[in-house]
Scaffold this active site. Sequence first.
Site, PDB file in Angstrom:
ATOM      1  N   GLU A   1      34.234 -12.729  -2.620  1.00  0.00           N
ATOM      2  CA  GLU A   1      35.222 -12.667  -3.694  1.00  0.00           C
ATOM      3  C   GLU A   1      36.573 -13.196  -3.211  1.00  0.00           C
ATOM      4  O   GLU A   1      36.831 -13.286  -2.004  1.00  0.00           O
ATOM      5  CB  GLU A   1      35.355 -11.209  -4.171  1.00  0.00           C
ATOM      6  CG  GLU A   1      36.428 -10.942  -5.228  1.00  0.00           C
ATOM      7  CD  GLU A   1      36.192 -11.716  -6.519  1.00  0.00           C
ATOM      8  OE1 GLU A   1      36.305 -12.960  -6.490  1.00  0.00           O
ATOM      9  OE2 GLU A   1      35.927 -11.082  -7.553  1.00  0.00           O
ATOM     10  N   LYS A   2      37.428 -13.552  -4.141  1.00  0.00           N
ATOM     11  CA  LYS A   2      38.811 -13.892  -3.809  1.00  0.00           C
ATOM     12  C   LYS A   2      39.464 -12.716  -3.096  1.00  0.00           C
ATOM     13  O   LYS A   2      39.302 -11.568  -3.516  1.00  0.00           O
ATOM     14  CB  LYS A   2      39.585 -14.218  -5.097  1.00  0.00           C
ATOM     15  CG  LYS A   2      41.049 -14.592  -4.854  1.00  0.00           C
ATOM     16  CD  LYS A   2      41.732 -14.979  -6.156  1.00  0.00           C
ATOM     17  CE  LYS A   2      42.325 -13.769  -6.854  1.00  0.00           C
ATOM     18  NZ  LYS A   2      43.181 -14.169  -7.999  1.00  0.00           N
TER      19      LYS A   2
ATOM     20  N   THR B   1      39.281  -5.325  -5.967  1.00  0.00           N
ATOM     21  CA  THR B   1      38.328  -5.127  -4.876  1.00  0.00           C
ATOM     22  C   THR B   1      38.441  -6.181  -3.785  1.00  0.00           C
ATOM     23  O   THR B   1      38.587  -5.862  -2.610  1.00  0.00           O
ATOM     24  CB  THR B   1      36.889  -5.109  -5.421  1.00  0.00           C
ATOM     25  OG1 THR B   1      36.812  -4.188  -6.516  1.00  0.00           O
ATOM     26  CG2 THR B   1      35.918  -4.668  -4.341  1.00  0.00           C
ATOM     27  N   GLY B   2      38.338  -7.446  -4.158  1.00  0.00           N
ATOM     28  CA  GLY B   2      38.440  -8.504  -3.161  1.00  0.00           C
ATOM     29  C   GLY B   2      37.372  -8.402  -2.088  1.00  0.00           C
ATOM     30  O   GLY B   2      36.189  -8.267  -2.377  1.00  0.00           O
TER      31      GLY B   2
ATOM     32  N   HIS C   1      27.602 -10.066  -9.289  1.00  0.00           N
ATOM     33  CA  HIS C   1      26.980  -8.793  -8.913  1.00  0.00           C
ATOM     34  C   HIS C   1      27.074  -7.754 -10.036  1.00  0.00           C
ATOM     35  O   HIS C   1      27.918  -7.854 -10.936  1.00  0.00           O
ATOM     36  CB  HIS C   1      27.648  -8.236  -7.655  1.00  0.00           C
ATOM     37  CG  HIS C   1      29.116  -7.981  -7.831  1.00  0.00           C
ATOM     38  ND1 HIS C   1      29.612  -6.857  -8.455  1.00  0.00           N
ATOM     39  CD2 HIS C   1      30.193  -8.718  -7.484  1.00  0.00           C
ATOM     40  CE1 HIS C   1      30.931  -6.905  -8.478  1.00  0.00           C
ATOM     41  NE2 HIS C   1      31.317  -8.022  -7.903  1.00  0.00           N
ATOM     42  N   GLY C   2      26.237  -6.730  -9.966  1.00  0.00           N
ATOM     43  CA  GLY C   2      26.307  -5.617 -10.909  1.00  0.00           C
ATOM     44  C   GLY C   2      27.575  -4.800 -10.711  1.00  0.00           C
ATOM     45  O   GLY C   2      28.313  -4.986  -9.736  1.00  0.00           O
ATOM     46  N   GLU C   3      27.809  -3.874 -11.626  1.00  0.00           N
ATOM     47  CA  GLU C   3      29.027  -3.060 -11.561  1.00  0.00           C
ATOM     48  C   GLU C   3      29.141  -2.354 -10.208  1.00  0.00           C
ATOM     49  O   GLU C   3      28.216  -1.699  -9.743  1.00  0.00           O
ATOM     50  CB  GLU C   3      29.027  -2.011 -12.669  1.00  0.00           C
ATOM     51  CG  GLU C   3      30.303  -1.170 -12.682  1.00  0.00           C
ATOM     52  CD  GLU C   3      30.207   0.043 -13.596  1.00  0.00           C
ATOM     53  OE1 GLU C   3      30.931   0.074 -14.605  1.00  0.00           O
ATOM     54  OE2 GLU C   3      29.399   0.951 -13.296  1.00  0.00           O
TER      55      GLU C   3
ATOM     56  N   GLY D   1      33.072 -12.650  -9.195  1.00  0.00           N
ATOM     57  CA  GLY D   1      33.741 -13.232 -10.346  1.00  0.00           C
ATOM     58  C   GLY D   1      34.532 -14.481 -10.029  1.00  0.00           C
ATOM     59  O   GLY D   1      34.409 -15.504 -10.712  1.00  0.00           O
TER      60      GLY D   1
ATOM     61  N   THR E   1      31.528   0.305  -7.547  1.00  0.00           N
ATOM     62  CA  THR E   1      32.296   1.549  -7.696  1.00  0.00           C
ATOM     63  C   THR E   1      33.741   1.255  -8.068  1.00  0.00           C
ATOM     64  O   THR E   1      34.340   1.982  -8.862  1.00  0.00           O
ATOM     65  CB  THR E   1      32.249   2.369  -6.401  1.00  0.00           C
ATOM     66  OG1 THR E   1      32.687   1.565  -5.305  1.00  0.00           O
ATOM     67  CG2 THR E   1      30.838   2.866  -6.128  1.00  0.00           C
TER      68      THR E   1
END
Length: 248
Positions: A87-88, A21-22, A9-11, A183, A13
């Site tokens: 995500e993890k 983030t997870g 994904h894009g950047e 990621g 916040t």
Amino acid sequence: MKKIVLLRHGESTWNKENRFTGWTDVDLTEKGVAEAAKAGEILKKEGFIFDKAYTSYLKRAVKTLNCVLDKMDLDWINVEKTWRLNEKHYGTLQGLNKAETAEKYGAEQVQLWRRSFDIAPDPIPEDDPRNPRKDIRYKNVTNADLPATESLKDTIARTMPYWTDVIMKQLKTSNQLIVVAHGNSLRGVIKHLKNISDEDIVNLNLPTAVPYVFEFDDNLNMTRDYFLGDPEEVKKLMEAVANQAKKK
């Protein structure tokens, strides 16, 4: 020749704020939206026409995919969302600043939490509002399957069955697919595709919104992989991800 494009994904916040983030459902930044749009423009220029798309339950990935498909005039294609591409789960680290956490626990420990194969952060408590069992979007997932923390090994264990049974099965009757995820869920897929060792996976850092193309023959054997973009720019972006736990 068949192709699957993997796209982080894009950047978000919390990427911008350098936080873990997870499964926290944060949004894209303006930069993240622009990154997603650029990825879509590149993919269109390269002639990609996807048969189907896959993404997670988290809005930063969903919105990235929507932006990519919009730029490609492919808004109409079938999109399948799954929690297995999330995500993890970073457990109690979720929301903490990576550099500040490195100062507290040491850079080596934080690197293990971020990138090692089988070391997970401390789990969030059952009564923590961040626990996915309290989130309505996971109401159809059994509690036993919902994590309170994960290592990369754990993330792979939930992601790969979906990759094998759904995505690769779809590729048998498709020419081009796109998977927009995160990621670590993507690191697990790449580890499998490229047969990367448990020790070497620590060195793989995926930049945001840079298309990563995998080519397969008709027997679904992977034959080639490459990023779309200037190699030096991609290298710099990967180094920036690797340095997120360092104090600026």
